[in-house]
Design a protein around this motif. Structure first.
Motif, short mmCIF file in Angstrom:
data_model
loop_
_atom_site.label_atom_id
_atom_site.label_comp_id
_atom_site.label_asym_id
_atom_site.label_seq_id
_atom_site.Cartn_x
_atom_site.Cartn_y
_atom_site.Cartn_z
N TRP A 183 27.80 -35.92 5.03
CA TRP A 183 29.01 -35.86 4.21
C TRP A 183 29.89 -37.07 4.42
N GLU A 184 29.97 -37.57 5.65
CA GLU A 184 30.76 -38.77 5.91
C GLU A 184 30.12 -39.99 5.24
N VAL A 185 28.79 -40.07 5.30
CA VAL A 185 28.08 -41.17 4.65
C VAL A 185 28.29 -41.10 3.14
N LEU A 186 28.22 -39.91 2.58
CA LEU A 186 28.42 -39.74 1.14
C LEU A 186 29.82 -40.19 0.73
N GLU A 187 30.82 -39.88 1.54
CA GLU A 187 32.19 -40.30 1.24
C GLU A 187 32.29 -41.83 1.22
N VAL A 188 31.65 -42.49 2.16
CA VAL A 188 31.66 -43.96 2.19
C VAL A 188 30.99 -44.51 0.93
N LEU A 189 29.84 -43.96 0.57
CA LEU A 189 29.12 -44.46 -0.60
C LEU A 189 29.90 -44.20 -1.90
N ARG A 190 30.56 -43.07 -1.99
CA ARG A 190 31.37 -42.79 -3.18
C ARG A 190 32.53 -43.76 -3.30
N ARG A 191 33.18 -44.05 -2.19
CA ARG A 191 34.30 -45.00 -2.21
C ARG A 191 33.80 -46.39 -2.57
N ALA A 192 32.66 -46.80 -2.02
CA ALA A 192 32.10 -48.12 -2.35
C ALA A 192 31.72 -48.17 -3.82
N HIS A 193 31.20 -47.09 -4.35
CA HIS A 193 30.81 -47.03 -5.76
C HIS A 193 32.03 -47.20 -6.67
N ARG A 194 33.18 -46.68 -6.24
CA ARG A 194 34.42 -46.82 -7.01
C ARG A 194 35.02 -48.21 -6.91
N GLY A 195 34.47 -49.04 -6.03
CA GLY A 195 34.94 -50.42 -5.93
C GLY A 195 35.90 -50.69 -4.80
N GLU A 196 36.09 -49.75 -3.89
CA GLU A 196 36.99 -49.97 -2.76
C GLU A 196 36.36 -50.99 -1.81
N ALA A 197 37.20 -51.78 -1.17
CA ALA A 197 36.74 -52.78 -0.21
C ALA A 197 36.28 -52.10 1.08
N GLY A 198 35.40 -52.77 1.79
CA GLY A 198 34.88 -52.23 3.04
C GLY A 198 35.95 -51.96 4.07
N ARG A 199 36.90 -52.86 4.18
CA ARG A 199 37.98 -52.68 5.15
C ARG A 199 38.85 -51.47 4.79
N ALA A 200 39.11 -51.29 3.51
CA ALA A 200 39.91 -50.15 3.07
C ALA A 200 39.18 -48.84 3.35
N ILE A 201 37.88 -48.85 3.11
CA ILE A 201 37.08 -47.65 3.40
C ILE A 201 37.10 -47.35 4.89
N ALA A 202 36.97 -48.38 5.71
CA ALA A 202 37.00 -48.19 7.16
C ALA A 202 38.34 -47.62 7.61
N ARG A 203 39.43 -48.13 7.07
CA ARG A 203 40.76 -47.62 7.44
C ARG A 203 40.91 -46.15 7.07
N CYS A 204 40.48 -45.78 5.86
CA CYS A 204 40.67 -44.41 5.38
C CYS A 204 39.77 -43.40 6.08
N THR A 205 38.59 -43.83 6.44
CA THR A 205 37.63 -42.89 7.05
C THR A 205 37.66 -42.90 8.56
N GLY A 206 38.26 -43.93 9.16
CA GLY A 206 38.29 -44.03 10.61
C GLY A 206 37.01 -44.59 11.20
N MET A 207 36.14 -45.11 10.36
CA MET A 207 34.89 -45.71 10.82
C MET A 207 35.11 -47.19 11.07
N ALA A 208 34.15 -47.78 11.78
CA ALA A 208 34.18 -49.22 11.97
C ALA A 208 33.77 -49.92 10.68
N ARG A 209 34.30 -51.10 10.47
CA ARG A 209 33.98 -51.88 9.27
C ARG A 209 32.49 -52.17 9.18
N LYS A 210 31.87 -52.46 10.31
CA LYS A 210 30.43 -52.74 10.32
C LYS A 210 29.61 -51.50 9.99
N THR A 211 30.09 -50.34 10.38
CA THR A 211 29.39 -49.09 10.05
C THR A 211 29.42 -48.86 8.55
#
Length: 90
Positions: free
Chosen positions: A9-37
């Motif tokens: 579910w966490e991976v799916l959230e990242v992929l959905r956000r990336a699909h919407r065009g969000e930047a990697g850093r913004a996704i990392a901030r919102c999800t609490g994951m590392a940017r490299k992850t």
């Protein structure tokens, strides 16, 4: 940062956000994951044939396949040590 395993579910959230065009850093901030992850999840999904921002939105099947590809350990069956142990008991 310590090792942390994320679920489908966490991976799916990242992929959905990336699909919407969000930047990697913004996704990392919102999800609490590392940017490299975040980047790793998007890259592996791309290796599986998914096009970020394309027509096909990510789904549970894709996220599950990403998790399986990134999960540590032997891909199939037992490792070499376990195979020797099992063979000695036969």
């Amino acid at each position: 940062m310590a090792y942390r395993e994320y679920g489908m579910w966490e991976v799916l959230e990242v992929l959905r956000r990336a699909h919407r065009g969000e930047a990697g850093r913004a996704i990392a901030r919102c999800t609490g994951m590392a940017r490299k992850t975040v980047g790793r999840y998007v890259r592996v999904a791309g290796e599986l044939g998914w096009i970020c921002g394309g027509e096909a939105a990510p789904d549970e099947v894709l996220a599950g396949r990403v998790v399986v590809m990134l999960k540590p350990g032997p891909e199939e069956g037992h490792g070499a040590t376990a195979q020797r142990a099992l063979a000695s008991h036969e």
